[in-house]
Scaffold this active site. Structure first.
Site, PDB file in Angstrom:
ATOM      1  CE1 TYR A   1      -4.266   1.626   0.719  1.00 36.77           C
ATOM      2  CE2 TYR A   1      -2.796   3.258   1.651  1.00 36.77           C
ATOM      3  CZ  TYR A   1      -4.032   2.906   1.177  1.00 36.77           C
ATOM      4  OH  TYR A   1      -5.049   3.834   1.172  1.00 36.77           O
TER       5      TYR A   1
ATOM      6  CE1 TYR B 251      -4.391   5.386  -1.846  1.00 34.84           C
ATOM      7  CE2 TYR B 251      -6.024   7.138  -1.735  1.00 34.84           C
ATOM      8  CZ  TYR B 251      -5.264   6.175  -1.115  1.00 34.84           C
ATOM      9  OH  TYR B 251      -5.381   5.978   0.236  1.00 34.84           O
TER      10      TYR B 251
END
Ligand code: ZN
Lengths: 140, 385
Positions: free
Chosen positions: B289, B339
């Site tokens: 992440y 994103y």
């Protein structure tokens, strides 16, 4: 500017800050000093607290220097340093705050290039829309 | 009793995703439905068989609306994990648990977001100034990037993390995006000079330390390992799953622990490896992440790929590139593909194990996927037969 949201747990902090005192929540049973404030002591589950007067001295643990895009009031003062200060009494008691040249100076009054991790600072008290909070000035 | 009842018991058999763009016309709800329909089609499973949903917070559409629109049957399991980007992998983990324990048979996890064209969450001061934020935001630590910048500077001070190392993280992700036509940054190479001369957003973090702002939606479909063997696609098993919320944690401004540089990924990792036949050395490729570049070296340390304080050095000398020690974010990640709160990392993990990534790691048979470090987090270890 954003105003701190006062809840039952944190209210004493602001009441003392208004008198120029930096006090931390301390468990009345086991003495554990807590930050941020909360309704129960995580060490002994006590729910009675005293508020312990701190020296107001600490060291810069880290800092950031925000630049836009930011909320308008903050963008007008950017770039400004935001510091995390660890208190002399216990390094785990760390407060996020502003480093200012003097109590009445703006949050952009200290040149970020002059700030160093570990540098000594001391608490002063600043008003944010009627509430007082600890801020920090370089301590020689 | 089986000490690892979750291990390889459920598999991802379908993936779907919309295009990624700065602005997409359809609503978040419509995009979610599209991604789910694509994932079901990929799996060859009819919508009426779906009986479980998992999502994570900051999702605009709820399970009721989604189930009704996509044509799910009677739903017997639904879960929503907290803390935004820390919940991406937990959706897969929760469905795996539901399937392994018989609470459901066909699960869908999804994420739909319009962050490219919609407002940024931190500008919503009414809803954002919650109790935990009262100790940080009034002082101008307004955005997630400001909160991470504090950690990054301390990391630099304590362990010598350099901006060049953070640049290497951003460039590894960009290089993968440059080979992935679906990536927002497909046609935009990034050099170290570009990185070092970019404008600061929250010093010491610059523009390229930040993820993209993207519109898009993704989904996965999961079934039991037994059923997966008869599906259209080769199964990608959920080998292990972990969540992590450390003692005395305080959201993303995790400055009150003994060591704020050992964040939630350390807890999720302990849980993950405890229930795994494999260790960090067995991981062929990882999707980590990356809302901000410092999360990657911090996560590399947390998940055990290197020692404490060594995450920056791990990124040196091409360590994270395709031929490096651990290829990461092979679709470009949040920094350079899209994103979408980390869900694109899950779909890319599945593609790696199917052998269909645009940056395929030869022979990849295990892939770690992680959710946001610094917030209460989650991770899954995926593997193939
Ligand atoms: Zn106590």
């Amino acid at each position: 500017m954003l105003k701190p949201l006062v809840d039952d747990d944190g209210a004493p902090y602001f009441a003392y800050a208004a008198k120029g005192e930096l006090r931390m929540q301390a468990c009345a049973n086991c003495g554990e000093v807590l930050f941020p404030p909360r309704p129960m002591c995580p060490r002994c589950q006590g729910m009675e607290f005293a508020w312990k007067l701190m020296s107001g001295r600490g060291h810069v643990w880290s800092f950031a220097v925000p630049r836009p895009p930011l909320l308008p009031d903050y963008a007008a003062l950017a770039p400004y340093p935001v510091v995390v200060v660890e208190l002399e009494e216990d390094r785990r008691l760390r407060l996020v705050g502003n480093l200012v040249a003097a109590e009445d100076a703006d949050i952009d009054s200290v040149d970020p290039a002059t700030i160093e991790i570990g540098q000594p600072v001391r608490a002063v008290f600043r008003e944010i829309e009627g509430l007082f909070v600890a801020a920090w000035t370089p301590d020689e | 009793m089986n000490p690892t009842p979750l291990k390889d018991r459920a598999a991802i058999v379908g993936i779907g995703q919309t295009e990624f763009a700065k602005h997409l016309e359809p609503s978040e709800k419509a995009l979610a439905c599209r991604a789910i329909a694509m994932a079901l089609d990929d799996a060859g499973i009819a919508a009426h068989e779906v009986d479980a949903f998992a999502a994570y917070t900051m999702e605009a559409t709820d399970e009721v609306e989604i189930a009704k629109a996509v044509g799910a049957g009677d739903v017997t399991f639904f879960s929503r994990v907290g803390f935004g980007g820390g919940g991406s992998c937990a959706t897969v983990g929760h469905l795996a648990m539901a399937i392994a324990t018989g609470q459901a048979s066909v699960g869908v996890a999804w994420r739909s977001r319009k962050r490219g064209s919609g407002p940024r969450p931190w500008t919503d001061t009414v809803n954002q100034l919650a109790t935990p934020a009262q100790w940080t935001r009034p002082f101008g630590l307004l955005r997630p990037v400001d909160e991470i910048a504090i950690l990054a500077r301390r990391y630099m001070h304590e362990y010598g993390l350099t901006r060049e190392q953070l640049g290497a993280v951003a460039i590894a992700c960009r290089n993968r995006a440059n080979a992935n036509p679906a990536a927002i940054m497909y046609d935009r190479p990034l050099t170290l000079d570009d990185y070092l001369s970019a404008r600061m957003i929250s010093d010491p973090l610059c523009l390229f330390d930040n993820c993209l702002e993207t519109d898009g939606a993704l989904a996965v479909v999961m079934v039991s390992a037994e059923r997966a063997r008869d599906c259209r696609q080769a199964p990608v098993y959920v080998h292990a799953f972990g969540q992590g919320l450390p003692a005395q944690h305080h959201g993303m401004v995790n400055y009150w622990n003994d060591d704020p540089l050992a964040g939630p990924s350390w807890i999720a990792a302990k849980q993950l490896w405890k229930h795994s036949d494999l260790g960090p050395a067995d991981v062929d490729v990882a999707q980590i992440y990356d809302a901000f570049t410092p999360l990657i070296p911090l996560s590399l340390e947390g998940y055990g790929f290197c020692g404490k304080g060594e995450g920056g050095a791990f990124a040196d000398d091409g360590g994270l590139e395709l031929a490096g020690r651990l290829p990461i974010n092979t679709s470009g990640g949040g920094l350079s593909e899209a994103y979408v709160h980390g869900f694109n990392l899950i779909n890319e993990g599945v593609r790696q194990l199917r052998g269909t990534s645009t940056n395929q790691v030869d022979g990849a048979s295990t892939c770690l996927v992680t959710a946001g470090e610094a917030v209460p987090t989650s991770a899954v270890l995926l593997r193939r037969d």
